[in-house]
Structure formats: structure tokens, C-alpha cells
Design an enzyme around this catalytic site. Structure first.
Site, PDB file in Angstrom:
ATOM      1  N   GLY A 178       0.822  -1.196   0.000  1.00 50.81           N
ATOM      2  CA  GLY A 178       0.000   0.000   0.000  1.00 50.81           C
ATOM      3  C   GLY A 178       0.861   1.252   0.000  1.00 50.81           C
ATOM      4  O   GLY A 178       0.583   2.205   0.719  1.00 50.81           O
ATOM      5  N   HIS A 179       1.920   1.214  -0.821  1.00 54.56           N
ATOM      6  CA  HIS A 179       2.834   2.343  -0.921  1.00 54.56           C
ATOM      7  C   HIS A 179       3.632   2.235  -2.219  1.00 54.56           C
ATOM      8  O   HIS A 179       3.530   1.248  -2.936  1.00 54.56           O
ATOM      9  CB  HIS A 179       3.782   2.391   0.279  1.00 54.56           C
ATOM     10  CG  HIS A 179       4.694   1.207   0.362  1.00 54.56           C
ATOM     11  ND1 HIS A 179       4.393   0.096   1.111  1.00 54.56           N
ATOM     12  CD2 HIS A 179       5.891   0.957  -0.219  1.00 54.56           C
ATOM     13  CE1 HIS A 179       5.373  -0.787   0.990  1.00 54.56           C
ATOM     14  NE2 HIS A 179       6.291  -0.289   0.187  1.00 54.56           N
ATOM     15  N   ALA A 180       4.410   3.269  -2.480  1.00 54.81           N
ATOM     16  CA  ALA A 180       5.347   3.277  -3.606  1.00 54.81           C
ATOM     17  C   ALA A 180       6.673   3.812  -3.090  1.00 54.81           C
ATOM     18  O   ALA A 180       6.728   4.434  -2.024  1.00 54.81           O
ATOM     19  CB  ALA A 180       4.838   4.160  -4.737  1.00 54.81           C
TER      20      ALA A 180
END
Length: 137
Positions: free
Chosen positions: A51-53
Site C-alpha cells: 500500500g505504498h510506492a
């Protein structure tokens, strides 16, 4: 995925009567220098990770045990990968939003990263990610 070489890459695997061995060497099977490694395990049923980059870091995700699903999103398109082979890794370039879900019981995800941990290197809100992709096409 736009201009990003995300996708499954084979890892060298050797088999004989004693079992199998998979090798990961930086700048060979893994197209970057490995500066950090960690593994994810014990993910409760119905829960996810990611749930991130990353702004700059490249990652390689490997299902060393069990299986899980990875959703990659470049801000315009998304694709889903099912990882269940310890002889394959999913290359995740910087600037790609990733979500890991559907972990099987006993699943272990090995993550190899091109840089050390730095909280400011993460993009943790999807709206911020969309703004980042607009500024960094």
C-alpha cells in the site's frame, strides 16, 4: 506499465537429488545492487501489506514459501501477479504503487531493495502517489 520494467524475472535454480537451490546475485539475476533485505511472514488471513510506492528504490519480491498476490499500479494502469515460485521474482521499479494480498498460510515474501530504509523515500498516500506520477512521468 508505462516506461517501467515491472514484471516477473526468473532466478537461477539448480535441482538434484538433494533438492533445489535458487541463487540471487546482484547485477546478475537481480538487475540492481542489493542494499537491504527483509521478509514478510505471518500475515493474518484477509490482511495485506504494501500500500505504498518508492520514490527511488527498486524492489524484487520473491515468494520463498507459499503464495500471495501483488497488485502494481503506475498511476494509469494496474496489473496483478500471483507469486508462488521461489525461483521467480517480481521486479518493482520506483514510482509503482504496490499492494500485497491473499497470503496463503505459511507464506513468506522475501523483499530485496536497492537502498537502505529511509521513511522519506516512501509514498504512503495514494493521492500523493498520483501527484508524484504526474510530476515524474
Amino acid at each position: 506499465m508505462k516506461n517501467n520494467p515491472a514484471g516477473i524475472i526468473p532466478l537461477p535454480c539448480f535441482h538434484d537429488h538433494r533438492g533445489s537451490l535458487t541463487v540471487v546475485e546482484q547485477q546478475r539475476a537481480v538487475p540492481f545492487s542489493i542494499e537491504r533485505a527483509f521478509w514478510i511472514f505471518g500475515v493474518p488471513s484477509g490482511r495485506g501489506r504494501g500500500g505504498h510506492a518508492h520514490r527511488l528504490h527498486t524492489q524484487l519480491l520473491v515468494a520463498v514459501s507459499g503464495s500471495f498476490t501483488v497488485i502494481l499500479d503506475d498511476g494509469e494502469n494496474s496489473c496483478t501477479y500471483h507469486l508462488d515460485k521461489p525461483s521467480e521474482g517480481l521486479l518493482v521499479p520506483p514510482g509503482i504503487w504496490n499492494i500485497l494480498e491473499n497470503f496463503s498460510e505459511g507464506a513468506v515474501c522475501l523483499v530485496l531493495v536497492s537502498g537502505p530504509y529511509d521513511e522519506s523515500e516512501y509514498i504512503r498516500e495514494y493521492d500523493d502517489f498520483q501527484n508524484f506520477t504526474k510530476k515524474n512521468p
